[in-house]
Design a protein around this motif. Sequence first.
Motif, PDB file in Angstrom:
ATOM      1  N   GLU A 108       2.727   5.263  12.112  1.00  0.00           N
ATOM      2  CA  GLU A 108       2.427   6.583  12.684  1.00  0.00           C
ATOM      3  C   GLU A 108       1.618   7.421  11.691  1.00  0.00           C
ATOM      4  O   GLU A 108       1.927   7.473  10.495  1.00  0.00           O
ATOM      5  CB  GLU A 108       3.738   7.302  13.020  1.00  0.00           C
ATOM      6  CG  GLU A 108       3.577   8.664  13.652  1.00  0.00           C
ATOM      7  CD  GLU A 108       4.917   9.325  13.939  1.00  0.00           C
ATOM      8  OE1 GLU A 108       4.994  10.072  14.926  1.00  0.00           O
ATOM      9  OE2 GLU A 108       5.882   9.090  13.168  1.00  0.00           O
ATOM     10  N   ARG A 109       0.557   8.080  12.206  1.00  0.00           N
ATOM     11  CA  ARG A 109      -0.221   9.005  11.370  1.00  0.00           C
ATOM     12  C   ARG A 109       0.576  10.262  11.076  1.00  0.00           C
ATOM     13  O   ARG A 109       1.253  10.804  11.950  1.00  0.00           O
ATOM     14  CB  ARG A 109      -1.495   9.419  12.087  1.00  0.00           C
ATOM     15  CG  ARG A 109      -2.704   8.543  11.871  1.00  0.00           C
ATOM     16  CD  ARG A 109      -3.953   9.247  12.377  1.00  0.00           C
ATOM     17  NE  ARG A 109      -5.100   8.352  12.370  1.00  0.00           N
ATOM     18  CZ  ARG A 109      -5.407   7.534  13.357  1.00  0.00           C
ATOM     19  NH1 ARG A 109      -4.631   7.512  14.447  1.00  0.00           N
ATOM     20  NH2 ARG A 109      -6.461   6.758  13.280  1.00  0.00           N
ATOM     21  N   VAL A 110       0.454  10.740   9.847  1.00  0.00           N
ATOM     22  CA  VAL A 110       1.065  12.024   9.472  1.00  0.00           C
ATOM     23  C   VAL A 110       0.166  12.699   8.421  1.00  0.00           C
ATOM     24  O   VAL A 110      -0.410  12.030   7.564  1.00  0.00           O
ATOM     25  CB  VAL A 110       2.489  11.854   8.888  1.00  0.00           C
ATOM     26  CG1 VAL A 110       3.495  11.565   9.974  1.00  0.00           C
ATOM     27  CG2 VAL A 110       2.532  10.754   7.835  1.00  0.00           C
ATOM     28  N   TRP A 111       0.054  14.005   8.522  1.00  0.00           N
ATOM     29  CA  TRP A 111      -0.634  14.752   7.476  1.00  0.00           C
ATOM     30  C   TRP A 111       0.377  14.982   6.360  1.00  0.00           C
ATOM     31  O   TRP A 111       1.197  15.883   6.415  1.00  0.00           O
ATOM     32  CB  TRP A 111      -1.151  16.081   8.020  1.00  0.00           C
ATOM     33  CG  TRP A 111      -2.264  15.922   9.010  1.00  0.00           C
ATOM     34  CD1 TRP A 111      -2.175  15.970  10.363  1.00  0.00           C
ATOM     35  CD2 TRP A 111      -3.632  15.685   8.700  1.00  0.00           C
ATOM     36  NE1 TRP A 111      -3.409  15.776  10.930  1.00  0.00           N
ATOM     37  CE2 TRP A 111      -4.334  15.601   9.934  1.00  0.00           C
ATOM     38  CE3 TRP A 111      -4.365  15.540   7.503  1.00  0.00           C
ATOM     39  CZ2 TRP A 111      -5.705  15.373  10.002  1.00  0.00           C
ATOM     40  CZ3 TRP A 111      -5.730  15.326   7.584  1.00  0.00           C
ATOM     41  CH2 TRP A 111      -6.393  15.242   8.813  1.00  0.00           C
ATOM     42  N   SER A 112       0.310  14.151   5.343  1.00  0.00           N
ATOM     43  CA  SER A 112       1.378  14.214   4.341  1.00  0.00           C
ATOM     44  C   SER A 112       0.932  13.782   2.945  1.00  0.00           C
ATOM     45  O   SER A 112       1.769  13.638   2.059  1.00  0.00           O
ATOM     46  CB  SER A 112       2.544  13.311   4.785  1.00  0.00           C
ATOM     47  OG  SER A 112       2.097  11.981   4.965  1.00  0.00           O
ATOM     48  N   PHE A 126       5.866   4.175   8.287  1.00  0.00           N
ATOM     49  CA  PHE A 126       6.415   3.159   9.168  1.00  0.00           C
ATOM     50  C   PHE A 126       7.493   3.805  10.033  1.00  0.00           C
ATOM     51  O   PHE A 126       8.421   4.430   9.515  1.00  0.00           O
ATOM     52  CB  PHE A 126       7.009   2.009   8.366  1.00  0.00           C
ATOM     53  CG  PHE A 126       5.975   1.193   7.620  1.00  0.00           C
ATOM     54  CD1 PHE A 126       5.017   0.470   8.311  1.00  0.00           C
ATOM     55  CD2 PHE A 126       5.973   1.158   6.234  1.00  0.00           C
ATOM     56  CE1 PHE A 126       4.074  -0.291   7.638  1.00  0.00           C
ATOM     57  CE2 PHE A 126       5.027   0.403   5.555  1.00  0.00           C
ATOM     58  CZ  PHE A 126       4.073  -0.323   6.254  1.00  0.00           C
ATOM     59  N   ALA A 127       7.342   3.693  11.329  1.00  0.00           N
ATOM     60  CA  ALA A 127       8.309   4.272  12.262  1.00  0.00           C
ATOM     61  C   ALA A 127       8.364   3.405  13.514  1.00  0.00           C
ATOM     62  O   ALA A 127       7.327   3.034  14.068  1.00  0.00           O
ATOM     63  CB  ALA A 127       7.926   5.709  12.626  1.00  0.00           C
ATOM     64  N   LYS A 128       9.564   3.083  13.943  1.00  0.00           N
ATOM     65  CA  LYS A 128       9.753   2.219  15.102  1.00  0.00           C
ATOM     66  C   LYS A 128       9.206   2.881  16.360  1.00  0.00           C
ATOM     67  O   LYS A 128       9.290   4.095  16.536  1.00  0.00           O
ATOM     68  CB  LYS A 128      11.246   1.940  15.255  1.00  0.00           C
ATOM     69  CG  LYS A 128      11.643   0.594  15.824  1.00  0.00           C
ATOM     70  CD  LYS A 128      11.134  -0.551  15.037  1.00  0.00           C
ATOM     71  CE  LYS A 128      11.729  -1.849  15.615  1.00  0.00           C
ATOM     72  NZ  LYS A 128      10.921  -3.011  15.303  1.00  0.00           N
ATOM     73  N   ASP A 129       8.636   2.043  17.224  1.00  0.00           N
ATOM     74  CA  ASP A 129       8.125   2.488  18.536  1.00  0.00           C
ATOM     75  C   ASP A 129       7.010   3.533  18.414  1.00  0.00           C
ATOM     76  O   ASP A 129       6.907   4.447  19.239  1.00  0.00           O
ATOM     77  CB  ASP A 129       9.269   3.040  19.397  1.00  0.00           C
ATOM     78  CG  ASP A 129      10.354   2.003  19.647  1.00  0.00           C
ATOM     79  OD1 ASP A 129      10.006   0.816  19.802  1.00  0.00           O
ATOM     80  OD2 ASP A 129      11.545   2.377  19.667  1.00  0.00           O
ATOM     81  N   THR A 130       6.204   3.417  17.388  1.00  0.00           N
ATOM     82  CA  THR A 130       5.011   4.265  17.253  1.00  0.00           C
ATOM     83  C   THR A 130       3.799   3.341  17.131  1.00  0.00           C
ATOM     84  O   THR A 130       3.940   2.118  17.024  1.00  0.00           O
ATOM     85  CB  THR A 130       5.095   5.173  16.015  1.00  0.00           C
ATOM     86  OG1 THR A 130       5.169   4.343  14.830  1.00  0.00           O
ATOM     87  CG2 THR A 130       6.321   6.068  16.066  1.00  0.00           C
ATOM     88  N   ILE A 215      -0.111   3.468   2.045  1.00  0.00           N
ATOM     89  CA  ILE A 215       0.968   4.412   2.381  1.00  0.00           C
ATOM     90  C   ILE A 215       1.082   5.429   1.252  1.00  0.00           C
ATOM     91  O   ILE A 215       1.200   5.058   0.073  1.00  0.00           O
ATOM     92  CB  ILE A 215       2.322   3.689   2.535  1.00  0.00           C
ATOM     93  CG1 ILE A 215       2.197   2.538   3.539  1.00  0.00           C
ATOM     94  CG2 ILE A 215       3.411   4.664   2.940  1.00  0.00           C
ATOM     95  CD1 ILE A 215       2.122   2.958   4.969  1.00  0.00           C
ATOM     96  N   GLN A 216       1.040   6.717   1.590  1.00  0.00           N
ATOM     97  CA  GLN A 216       1.122   7.742   0.548  1.00  0.00           C
ATOM     98  C   GLN A 216       2.470   7.640  -0.177  1.00  0.00           C
ATOM     99  O   GLN A 216       3.498   7.355   0.402  1.00  0.00           O
ATOM    100  CB  GLN A 216       0.922   9.152   1.120  1.00  0.00           C
ATOM    101  CG  GLN A 216       2.052   9.669   1.977  1.00  0.00           C
ATOM    102  CD  GLN A 216       2.003   9.108   3.397  1.00  0.00           C
ATOM    103  OE1 GLN A 216       1.152   8.298   3.725  1.00  0.00           O
ATOM    104  NE2 GLN A 216       2.924   9.534   4.218  1.00  0.00           N
ATOM    105  N   ARG A 217       2.404   7.911  -1.477  1.00  0.00           N
ATOM    106  CA  ARG A 217       3.575   7.716  -2.320  1.00  0.00           C
ATOM    107  C   ARG A 217       4.635   8.802  -2.106  1.00  0.00           C
ATOM    108  O   ARG A 217       5.810   8.502  -1.954  1.00  0.00           O
ATOM    109  CB  ARG A 217       3.116   7.705  -3.786  1.00  0.00           C
ATOM    110  CG  ARG A 217       3.704   6.558  -4.562  1.00  0.00           C
ATOM    111  CD  ARG A 217       3.118   6.386  -5.947  1.00  0.00           C
ATOM    112  NE  ARG A 217       2.240   5.228  -6.024  1.00  0.00           N
ATOM    113  CZ  ARG A 217       0.996   5.255  -6.422  1.00  0.00           C
ATOM    114  NH1 ARG A 217       0.432   6.389  -6.759  1.00  0.00           N
ATOM    115  NH2 ARG A 217       0.285   4.157  -6.484  1.00  0.00           N
ATOM    116  N   ASN A 218       4.220  10.052  -2.117  1.00  0.00           N
ATOM    117  CA  ASN A 218       5.163  11.165  -1.964  1.00  0.00           C
ATOM    118  C   ASN A 218       4.752  12.015  -0.767  1.00  0.00           C
ATOM    119  O   ASN A 218       3.983  12.974  -0.917  1.00  0.00           O
ATOM    120  CB  ASN A 218       5.192  12.027  -3.245  1.00  0.00           C
ATOM    121  CG  ASN A 218       5.613  11.240  -4.470  1.00  0.00           C
ATOM    122  OD1 ASN A 218       6.671  10.621  -4.478  1.00  0.00           O
ATOM    123  ND2 ASN A 218       4.785  11.250  -5.505  1.00  0.00           N
ATOM    124  N   PRO A 219       5.244  11.655   0.401  1.00  0.00           N
ATOM    125  CA  PRO A 219       4.811  12.386   1.606  1.00  0.00           C
ATOM    126  C   PRO A 219       5.326  13.831   1.620  1.00  0.00           C
ATOM    127  O   PRO A 219       6.529  14.079   1.569  1.00  0.00           O
ATOM    128  CB  PRO A 219       5.435  11.574   2.749  1.00  0.00           C
ATOM    129  CG  PRO A 219       6.574  10.826   2.127  1.00  0.00           C
ATOM    130  CD  PRO A 219       6.200  10.570   0.709  1.00  0.00           C
TER     131      PRO A 219
END
Length: 249
Positions: A108-112, A126-130, A215-219
Amino acid sequence: MPALLLKVFYFIACIIFFMTPSTAAAATEEAVPATAATANETTNAEITKNTTTKPSTTKESSSSSITLPPPRHFVFGYGSLICEKSRSVTNPNLKSKEALPVVIQDVERVWSARTKTGYTAMGVRFAKDTECTGVLIEVNVPELADLDKREANYDRRPIQLDNIDQVPFLDEAEFYEDDHPVFDAKETEEKDSRSNDKNIRNKKPSHNVHVWIYIQRNPIPPDESHPIPQSYVDIIIRGALAINEEFAK
């Protein structure tokens, strides 16, 4: 005198009579070790045969082992890496690389992804069902090293091939007409998993295709001190529009 001779002959006959069983017994005793020796020779021959068979089997097994082709690396771009111009800033060779649109399940995309320069970049989790749309770009080892430097605040993680799909709303004839190494490798894995042979199901992949995601280290979500710059958003949209409008939505 005749009587004396008779006694002598009688005595000799008795000696011969009593010695005959002993001779037979001796012959029998000699026969037993001979039989045992023959049996031992047969057993040793079987052991030798079995012993030499094992290395031969191992040799045959090792000679039939699969030799994997050289590794092929693909990076999943979901943010600014979608844009050809942005990729070329990292390495000019990336500009001419094919960017195949795909969708990744359970991502899943996130601004983080906060930067040291004071803004928040695109990240994923990583998120289930996304799911997350983006592009696959094949890179060699030096190009992968350049991307690792670019994404210094991210960790490069592998993506399971069974989580990678074609984008359903894109025209298959336009985007997926040619065979692609990632989908070929995925098909191989799926075929092996359906095999009735347990050794095939449990073996290591017979391909050497690797797909990576950063994957960003510290979201940390954006705030006033780390906003989302419009110029950064425009880079992502520009890259998506190069594929088509629906992909950019």
